[in-house]
Each structure stands twice: as C-alpha cells, then as structure tokens.
Design an enzyme around this catalytic site. Structure first.
Site, PDB file in Angstrom:
ATOM      1  N   ASP A 133      -6.270   4.407   7.772  1.00 22.66           N
ATOM      2  CA  ASP A 133      -6.327   4.532   9.229  1.00 22.66           C
ATOM      3  C   ASP A 133      -7.766   4.816   9.669  1.00 22.66           C
ATOM      4  O   ASP A 133      -8.250   4.273  10.665  1.00 22.66           O
ATOM      5  CB  ASP A 133      -5.395   5.658   9.685  1.00 22.66           C
ATOM      6  CG  ASP A 133      -4.030   5.522   9.047  1.00 22.66           C
ATOM      7  OD1 ASP A 133      -3.398   4.487   9.273  1.00 22.66           O
ATOM      8  OD2 ASP A 133      -3.617   6.416   8.284  1.00 22.66           O
ATOM      9  N   ARG A 178       7.769   3.694   9.190  1.00 25.98           N
ATOM     10  CA  ARG A 178       7.567   4.238   7.843  1.00 25.98           C
ATOM     11  C   ARG A 178       8.577   5.340   7.542  1.00 25.98           C
ATOM     12  O   ARG A 178       8.992   5.525   6.413  1.00 25.98           O
ATOM     13  CB  ARG A 178       6.135   4.749   7.686  1.00 25.98           C
ATOM     14  CG  ARG A 178       5.108   3.624   7.802  1.00 25.98           C
ATOM     15  CD  ARG A 178       3.710   4.133   7.560  1.00 25.98           C
ATOM     16  NE  ARG A 178       2.703   3.119   7.825  1.00 25.98           N
ATOM     17  CZ  ARG A 178       1.978   3.053   8.939  1.00 25.98           C
ATOM     18  NH1 ARG A 178       2.156   3.931   9.904  1.00 25.98           N
ATOM     19  NH2 ARG A 178       1.093   2.103   9.105  1.00 25.98           N
ATOM     20  N   ARG A 213       7.871  -0.684   3.626  1.00 26.71           N
ATOM     21  CA  ARG A 213       8.721  -1.093   4.758  1.00 26.71           C
ATOM     22  C   ARG A 213       8.578  -2.598   4.989  1.00 26.71           C
ATOM     23  O   ARG A 213       7.584  -3.212   4.616  1.00 26.71           O
ATOM     24  CB  ARG A 213       8.381  -0.316   6.020  1.00 26.71           C
ATOM     25  CG  ARG A 213       7.023  -0.606   6.612  1.00 26.71           C
ATOM     26  CD  ARG A 213       6.864   0.085   7.958  1.00 26.71           C
ATOM     27  NE  ARG A 213       5.469   0.104   8.363  1.00 26.71           N
ATOM     28  CZ  ARG A 213       5.066   0.199   9.611  1.00 26.71           C
ATOM     29  NH1 ARG A 213       5.945   0.293  10.601  1.00 26.71           N
ATOM     30  NH2 ARG A 213       3.786   0.221   9.908  1.00 26.71           N
ATOM     31  N   GLY A 249      -0.986  -1.632  -6.679  1.00 25.26           N
ATOM     32  CA  GLY A 249      -1.422  -1.428  -8.064  1.00 25.26           C
ATOM     33  C   GLY A 249      -2.302  -2.575  -8.542  1.00 25.26           C
ATOM     34  O   GLY A 249      -3.324  -2.361  -9.205  1.00 25.26           O
ATOM     35  N   GLY A 294       3.835   2.943  -9.710  1.00 25.11           N
ATOM     36  CA  GLY A 294       3.997   1.655  -9.023  1.00 25.11           C
ATOM     37  C   GLY A 294       2.922   0.674  -9.463  1.00 25.11           C
ATOM     38  O   GLY A 294       2.459  -0.163  -8.696  1.00 25.11           O
ATOM     39  N   ASN A 328      12.737   7.156  -0.448  1.00 31.13           N
ATOM     40  CA  ASN A 328      11.552   7.437  -1.259  1.00 31.13           C
ATOM     41  C   ASN A 328      11.398   8.918  -1.600  1.00 31.13           C
ATOM     42  O   ASN A 328      10.691   9.258  -2.549  1.00 31.13           O
ATOM     43  CB  ASN A 328      10.287   6.909  -0.559  1.00 31.13           C
ATOM     44  CG  ASN A 328      10.204   5.378  -0.649  1.00 31.13           C
ATOM     45  OD1 ASN A 328      10.884   4.780  -1.468  1.00 31.13           O
ATOM     46  ND2 ASN A 328       9.383   4.774   0.184  1.00 31.13           N
ATOM     47  N   GLN A 363       2.076  -4.432  -5.523  1.00 29.04           N
ATOM     48  CA  GLN A 363       0.944  -5.104  -4.872  1.00 29.04           C
ATOM     49  C   GLN A 363      -0.298  -4.232  -4.818  1.00 29.04           C
ATOM     50  O   GLN A 363      -1.400  -4.702  -5.064  1.00 29.04           O
ATOM     51  CB  GLN A 363       1.183  -5.370  -3.417  1.00 29.04           C
ATOM     52  CG  GLN A 363       2.342  -5.955  -2.804  1.00 29.04           C
ATOM     53  CD  GLN A 363       1.905  -6.151  -1.360  1.00 29.04           C
ATOM     54  OE1 GLN A 363       1.102  -7.050  -1.091  1.00 29.04           O
ATOM     55  NE2 GLN A 363       2.374  -5.323  -0.465  1.00 29.04           N
ATOM     56  N   HIS A 382       0.376   9.645   8.861  1.00 27.78           N
ATOM     57  CA  HIS A 382       0.129   8.214   8.641  1.00 27.78           C
ATOM     58  C   HIS A 382       1.354   7.459   9.165  1.00 27.78           C
ATOM     59  O   HIS A 382       2.260   7.097   8.420  1.00 27.78           O
ATOM     60  CB  HIS A 382      -0.101   7.926   7.157  1.00 27.78           C
ATOM     61  CG  HIS A 382      -0.176   6.454   6.862  1.00 27.78           C
ATOM     62  ND1 HIS A 382      -1.179   5.652   7.350  1.00 27.78           N
ATOM     63  CD2 HIS A 382       0.645   5.634   6.157  1.00 27.78           C
ATOM     64  CE1 HIS A 382      -0.975   4.406   6.949  1.00 27.78           C
ATOM     65  NE2 HIS A 382       0.124   4.362   6.228  1.00 27.78           N
ATOM     66  N   GLN A 412       8.789  13.276  -9.243  1.00 24.07           N
ATOM     67  CA  GLN A 412       7.418  13.133  -9.743  1.00 24.07           C
ATOM     68  C   GLN A 412       6.617  14.429  -9.559  1.00 24.07           C
ATOM     69  O   GLN A 412       5.767  14.757 -10.387  1.00 24.07           O
ATOM     70  CB  GLN A 412       6.743  11.929  -9.099  1.00 24.07           C
ATOM     71  CG  GLN A 412       7.424  10.641  -9.588  1.00 24.07           C
ATOM     72  CD  GLN A 412       6.756   9.370  -9.126  1.00 24.07           C
ATOM     73  OE1 GLN A 412       5.809   9.397  -8.354  1.00 24.07           O
ATOM     74  NE2 GLN A 412       7.264   8.237  -9.604  1.00 24.07           N
TER      75      GLN A 412
HETATM   76  N1  LIG Z   1      -0.637   5.437   2.974  1.00 23.58           N
HETATM   77  C1  LIG Z   1      -1.017   4.205   3.246  1.00 23.58           C
HETATM   78  O1  LIG Z   1      -2.005   3.995   3.972  1.00 23.58           O
HETATM   79  C2  LIG Z   1      -0.277   3.013   2.673  1.00 23.58           C
HETATM   80  C3  LIG Z   1      -0.819   1.733   2.818  1.00 23.58           C
HETATM   81  C4  LIG Z   1      -0.133   0.639   2.286  1.00 23.58           C
HETATM   82  C5  LIG Z   1       1.077   0.830   1.643  1.00 23.58           C
HETATM   83  N2  LIG Z   1       1.577   2.074   1.517  1.00 23.58           N
HETATM   84  C6  LIG Z   1       2.834   2.318   0.786  1.00 23.58           C
HETATM   85  O2  LIG Z   1       2.586   2.233  -0.605  1.00 23.58           O
HETATM   86  C7  LIG Z   1       3.824   1.954  -1.284  1.00 23.58           C
HETATM   87  C8  LIG Z   1       3.635   0.838  -2.288  1.00 23.58           C
HETATM   88  O3  LIG Z   1       3.330  -0.357  -1.622  1.00 23.58           O
HETATM   89  P1  LIG Z   1       3.220  -1.742  -2.404  1.00 23.58           P
HETATM   90  O4  LIG Z   1       2.880  -2.750  -1.387  1.00 23.58           O
HETATM   91  O5  LIG Z   1       2.394  -1.614  -3.630  1.00 23.58           O
HETATM   92  O6  LIG Z   1       4.754  -1.940  -2.815  1.00 23.58           O
HETATM   93  P2  LIG Z   1       5.345  -2.874  -3.954  1.00 23.58           P
HETATM   94  O7  LIG Z   1       6.809  -2.968  -3.716  1.00 23.58           O
HETATM   95  O8  LIG Z   1       4.550  -4.110  -4.126  1.00 23.58           O
HETATM   96  O9  LIG Z   1       5.083  -1.996  -5.260  1.00 23.58           O
HETATM   97  C9  LIG Z   1       5.685  -0.777  -5.454  1.00 23.58           C
HETATM   98  C10 LIG Z   1       5.898  -0.651  -6.948  1.00 23.58           C
HETATM   99  O10 LIG Z   1       6.391   0.644  -7.187  1.00 23.58           O
HETATM  100  C11 LIG Z   1       7.370   0.562  -8.190  1.00 23.58           C
HETATM  101  N3  LIG Z   1       8.194   1.754  -8.070  1.00 23.58           N
HETATM  102  C12 LIG Z   1       9.181   2.011  -7.177  1.00 23.58           C
HETATM  103  N4  LIG Z   1       9.705   3.214  -7.414  1.00 23.58           N
HETATM  104  C13 LIG Z   1       9.025   3.739  -8.449  1.00 23.58           C
HETATM  105  C14 LIG Z   1       9.125   4.949  -9.171  1.00 23.58           C
HETATM  106  N5  LIG Z   1      10.050   5.866  -8.874  1.00 23.58           N
HETATM  107  N6  LIG Z   1       8.255   5.165 -10.180  1.00 23.58           N
HETATM  108  C15 LIG Z   1       7.344   4.238 -10.513  1.00 23.58           C
HETATM  109  N7  LIG Z   1       7.217   3.067  -9.888  1.00 23.58           N
HETATM  110  C16 LIG Z   1       8.064   2.823  -8.871  1.00 23.58           C
HETATM  111  C17 LIG Z   1       8.094  -0.748  -7.922  1.00 23.58           C
HETATM  112  O11 LIG Z   1       8.740  -1.232  -9.081  1.00 23.58           O
HETATM  113  C18 LIG Z   1       6.933  -1.633  -7.500  1.00 23.58           C
HETATM  114  O12 LIG Z   1       6.374  -2.346  -8.583  1.00 23.58           O
HETATM  115  C19 LIG Z   1       4.843   1.652  -0.175  1.00 23.58           C
HETATM  116  O13 LIG Z   1       5.580   2.830   0.092  1.00 23.58           O
HETATM  117  C20 LIG Z   1       3.945   1.328   1.009  1.00 23.58           C
HETATM  118  O14 LIG Z   1       4.608   1.529   2.228  1.00 23.58           O
HETATM  119  C21 LIG Z   1       0.925   3.162   2.022  1.00 23.58           C
HETATM  120  O1  LIG Z   2       2.431   0.096   7.498  1.00 24.88           O
HETATM  121  C1  LIG Z   2       2.965   0.130   6.389  1.00 24.88           C
HETATM  122  O2  LIG Z   2       4.182   0.262   6.235  1.00 24.88           O
HETATM  123  C2  LIG Z   2       2.103  -0.013   5.173  1.00 24.88           C
HETATM  124  C3  LIG Z   2       0.941   0.913   5.240  1.00 24.88           C
HETATM  125  O3  LIG Z   2       1.330   2.231   5.480  1.00 24.88           O
HETATM  126  C4  LIG Z   2      -0.110   0.473   6.228  1.00 24.88           C
HETATM  127  O4  LIG Z   2      -0.532   1.286   7.050  1.00 24.88           O
HETATM  128  O5  LIG Z   2      -0.552  -0.686   6.148  1.00 24.88           O
END
Ligand SMILES: NC(=O)c1ccc[n+]([C@@H]2O[C@H](COP(=O)([O-])OP(=O)(O)OC[C@H]3O[C@@H](n4cnc5c(N)ncnc54)[C@H](O)[C@@H]3O)[C@@H](O)[C@H]2O)c1
Ligand SMILES: O=C(O)C[C@H](O)C(=O)O
Length: 327
Positions: A161, A100, A94, A17, A11, A107, A15, A189, A114
């Site tokens: 968190d 989530r 989301r 990334g 990814g 997903n 954002q 999470h 992967q």
């Molecule tokens: N665990 C946490 O605390 C936490 C916090 C924030 C966001 N997130 C999660 O992280 C993920 C990414 O968020 P983001 O804001 O960067 O989203 P985003 O949509 O801006 O970026 C995700 C990127 O992943 C790419 N992508 C999708 N499927 C893919 C695959 N199979 N292989 C490679 N690339 C792929 C998309 O093309 C996109 O560029 C989301 O699931 C979001 O909910 C988790």
């Molecule tokens: O809440 C979300 O869906 C994005 C991320 O997991 C967060 O905690 O900010």
C-alpha cells in the site's frame, strides 16, 4: 563469508512465492553478501508438493551463490525450525467481488497453527512478516498463538500500500518516486486503510502544499490506493504477486538492514499511541535500525485523519472479534 540466515517461506509454490524466492536467493532481501537457507512450506497435497519440487529445481538451476541450502516440506515444524525470518504467505487469496476479510475464518486456522509451530521451533528472535490476507488480523492471530516469542516481532505487510501510494503521488506531482519521503499508510491492509501524505516531503518541501488538492486526496488518491488490490484482481484475474513479493522484500530488507532514517510503513502491534488500543496490528510509520523499528511518534492528527484512522481501527476490532473464539 557470513553465516547463512534461515528464511522460512510458506505458500512457497504459490504465485507470490514464485516471485519472492528467487529474489531472496539472489540477495535482494538481506544483501549481496548474506547467504540464505530457504525453508519452504506447502500444503500436504500431491499437487502442491509437486509444484514445490519444481520451484526447488528451478532455484537449483539458477546456481545462486548465496543459496546455502533448501528444505521443502509439508510440516510447519520442519519449515520453521531455527528460522530467523518467517514470511507467512501461504493462504487462500480473494477472488473478484470479495473483500479481504471474507477470507478471515478460512485463513485464520492456518495462522493459529503456524503461530504455535513458530513458538515451538523457530529462533527466539524470529522476525515474522504476514502477507496472507487478511494480513493484519492473521499477524495478530499468529502473535497470540506464539506467547514465548517477542510480540513486536510479528508484523503485517502494508508496504505494498505504501509503495502504491508513492507511485500515485509521484504521478500526480510529477516528482520522482524515489524522492518522496515521510509517507504513512495507517491501519488495516484493506479498503479502509488511510494513506496519508500530510507530512510527505520532496527535497525538504511539503508535497501536500505542492499538490494542494484536497478533493483529489479524498476522491481519487485514497480510494485508488485502497482499491488497488481489487483493481489488479479485476485486470489480471489473479491477485497481485510480483508487486506483493517486492513489497515483502522491501519490508524485511528495511527491518533487518535499516531504513537510513527514512519512514516506512509496517503493520505492528500497537503500543497504545495514536489512540490505537495496545496489541492491535496497525499500519504506522516506523524508522528501522539494527534489526528493530521505532514508531514515528507524536504526529498531529486532524479531524479528517482521526475519522479515517478510527474507521480502519473499527474494522480491525471487528475482525479480531470474529476470530476471538479460535484463540
Ligand atoms: N498483504 C498484502 O499486501 C498481500 C498482497 C498480495 C497478496 N496477499 C495475500 O497473500 C496470500 C497468497 O497469495 P498468492 O497469490 O501467492 O496465492 P496462491 O494461491 O497463488 O498461493 C498460495 C499458496 O499457499 C499454499 N498454502 C495454502 N495454505 C497453506 C498452508 N496452511 N501452509 C502452507 N502453504 C499453504 C497454497 O497451496 C498455495 O500454493 C493470499 O492470502 C493473498 O490474498 C497479500
Ligand atoms: O487485494 C488482494 O486481495 C491482494 C492483495 O492484498 C493486494 O493488495 O493486492
């Protein structure tokens, strides 16, 4: 000069990334003396690949002395080849009004594929951090899909968190955020997570005693931390990105370089302790050293905590049942 470490990031044009890659290349994650090779994966779509190319051009334009090489690809087996660290970020985020776990089935397929690719081509000691939501269950899926890799190397991100909870506690108590020790965020999470400051200290004194406000804990602190992701989405129209990238940096930095005896929260496969069935990826307090982590064991669990820990466990078990057919 040390040998470069291969860091795979999925990814990469998203954002998170965009906040993450530049900090890794600057040495924030593995140290200012550790060269890195970034191996970036994006979807095999023209727009995603073009965006990835742009990110790579910008990385180039930073002239980071520690950036020893870059690979941009749409093939997981190329991105994960010999990877020492894999940050699995790529997944759909989301939007407003979603939980989530609403992302689960969409997903889950990504993490089956992967996990299998990591199993095939990554370093046999690859350290995996899953950020893409629902992070705990995605980490479980990846772990199950990679039977030849050490299960304990599959982790989910609860550090955001943990950091959110630290800031709320600092604001409430008036203590400096960097002085708070021994915080835990148990479980998933998700909005069922249980941030727990019963053991927290500042300068050796109990933070719980200093705050002394059970109603604030139950009615304000826990819901604020648990719903912070949704509050960010509401405010920004997009899910958290810079703070998520920062948490990923903290998680991997502490895992690889050690936490100096401090507690940090990681989502890790349960060893059966604290009444959490073995294998479930659950947020627990750990101390990290020498590239490994050790659970903080035998903490007393009172009735309030037991109920909260069981609630988040029940959600994880439900999520696991929902994807069992994919494995
Ligand atoms: N665990 C946490 O605390 C936490 C916090 C924030 C966001 N997130 C999660 O992280 C993920 C990414 O968020 P983001 O804001 O960067 O989203 P985003 O949509 O801006 O970026 C995700 C990127 O992943 C790419 N992508 C999708 N499927 C893919 C695959 N199979 N292989 C490679 N690339 C792929 C998309 O093309 C996109 O560029 C989301 O699931 C979001 O909910 C988790
Ligand atoms: O809440 C979300 O869906 C994005 C991320 O997991 C967060 O905690 O900010």
């Amino acid at each position: 000069m040390k040998n470069p470490v291969r860091v795979a990031v999925t990814g990469a044009a998203g954002q998170i990334g965009y906040s993450l890659l530049f900090r890794i290349a600057a040495g924030d994650m593995l140290g200012k003396d550790q060269p890195v090779i970034l191996q970036m994966l994006e979807l095999p779509m023209e727009k995603a690949q073009a965006a990835l190319k742009g990110v790579m051009m910008e990385l180039e334009d930073c002239a980071f002395p520690l950036l020893a090489g870059m690979v941009g690809t749409d093939d997981a087996e190329v991105a994960f080849k010999d990877a020492d660290i894999a940050l699995l970020v790529g997944a759909r985020p989301r939007g407003p009004g979603m939980e989530r776990k609403d992302l689960l089935l969409e997903n889950a397929k990504i993490f089956t594929a992967q996990g299998a690719a990591l199993n095939k081509v990554a370093s046999r000691d690859v350290k995996v951090l899953v950020v893409g939501n629902p992070a705990n269950t995605n980490a479980w899926i990846a772990m199950k899909s990679a039977p030849d890799l050490p299960a304990n190397n599959f982790t989910a991100m609860l550090r955001l968190d943990h950091n959110r909870a630290l800031s709320q506690l600092a604001a409430k108590s008036g203590k400096p955020v960097g002085d708070i020790r021994k915080l835990v965020v148990w479980g998933n999470h998700s909005s069922t997570m249980y941030p727990d400051y019963r053991f927290a200290t500042v300068d050796g004194a109990s933070l719980k005693d200093a705050i002394n406000d059970a109603a604030w804990n139950a009615d304000t602190f826990i819901p604020t931390v648990a719903k912070r992701g949704a509050a960010i989405i509401e405010a920004r129209g997009l899910s958290s990105a810079a703070s998520a990238a920062n948490a990923a940096i903290c998680h991997v930095r502490d895992w690889l370089l050690g936490s100096d005896g401090e507690w940090v929260t990681m989502g890790v496969p349960s060893d059966g302790s604290y009444g959490i069935p073995e294998g479930i990826i659950y947020g627990v307090p750990v101390i990290t050293a020498n590239g490994g982590y050790t659970r903080v064991a035998d903490l007393p669990i009172d009735d309030f905590s037991r109920a909260a820990m069981d609630r988040t466990l029940a959600e994880l078990e439900e999520e696991r049942a929902g994807v069992a057919h994919l494995l």
